[in-house]
Design an enzyme around this catalytic site. Sequence first.
Site, PDB file in Angstrom:
ATOM      1  N   GLU A  16       0.838  -1.205   0.000  1.00 52.48           N
ATOM      2  CA  GLU A  16       0.000   0.000   0.000  1.00 52.48           C
ATOM      3  C   GLU A  16       0.872   1.254   0.000  1.00 52.48           C
ATOM      4  OE1 GLU A  16      -2.567   1.661  -0.247  1.00 52.48           O
ATOM      5  OE2 GLU A  16      -4.357   0.443   0.024  1.00 52.48           O
ATOM      6  N   ASN A 144     -10.345   4.575   1.378  1.00 46.10           N
ATOM      7  CA  ASN A 144      -9.431   4.431   0.253  1.00 46.10           C
ATOM      8  C   ASN A 144      -9.688   5.536  -0.769  1.00 46.10           C
ATOM      9  OD1 ASN A 144      -7.438   2.265   0.297  1.00 46.10           O
ATOM     10  ND2 ASN A 144      -9.164   0.858   0.530  1.00 46.10           N
ATOM     11  N   ASP A 194     -10.021   0.703  -4.506  1.00 41.91           N
ATOM     12  CA  ASP A 194      -8.958   0.799  -3.509  1.00 41.91           C
ATOM     13  C   ASP A 194      -8.275   2.159  -3.695  1.00 41.91           C
ATOM     14  OD1 ASP A 194      -6.590   0.129  -1.785  1.00 41.91           O
ATOM     15  OD2 ASP A 194      -7.543  -1.822  -1.790  1.00 41.91           O
TER      16      ASP A 194
END
Length: 283
Positions: A16, A144, A194
């Site tokens: 991430e 997100n 995301d």
Amino acid sequence: MTKAEIFDSRACALGEGPLWHPERQQLFWFDILGKRLLSQLDGAALDWQFDEHVSAAGWIDRDRLIIASETGLFTFDIASGSRSLLHPLEAENPVTRSNDGRADPLGGFWIGTMGKQAEPEAGAIYRLYQGELRKLFDAITIPNAICFTPDGTTAYFCDTPRAKIMRQPLDQAGWPVGDATVFVDLGPEALFPDGAVCDAEGALWNAQWGAGRVARYLPDGQLDRVVHVGGKHSSCPVFGGADFSQLFVTTARQGLHEAGPGEGCLYRADTSYTGCPENRVIL
């Protein structure tokens, strides 16, 4: 359809938060579940281990980052690895950790929190600006897609399980004004948004968890093109490279019963578009 290739083969349980540092020409990203920060510079693989979850960063100057952890926002010296707390972040709540985050064009830093087991509506989205940490949105399960149009008038974000990317108008100081509206509804396609980033034309590039892809949406919300990513759980994109035309994408192995060799790796695709340099965080 453009295809991304593996750029760094170190597999992350939950890759991430990629950040291209424009002054250093250096890429950083996180393995949240592995509690580490990774980097690659001139072909050299670098990493730093932490004792808590870390998930997102912004650049303060050439030598320092701001990093979000499960308990706080802190400055991080790249050379020495030393850190200094700027502001607690739900430090009193053992249920939550930080997740997606990005700097806005005015130098603020947006950061989301979520339950470590994705507990429903346990998280929130905050903004750190001029020393103040203010909660912007609450009752969020998985925050997100935090990103911003180049002119700083609009923010985007999502709650991944709700499958809608939201568009939020901002005032001249970068604070939300008025209600957020739906930018893209991915529910009918059974897609889950995301991380995201905007390019220089104001289009939004969204990594879609479980779909192995990053999709580009025009400012009117229309799908424009797709970049295929070998890792099924594509998690967050960022533009980098000398001319900001390279798209880097993190992926994750989390939740995969049979994770192949490309799962959790960092990918890169050359594009015909130009990204914006990541905004500097002003403390």
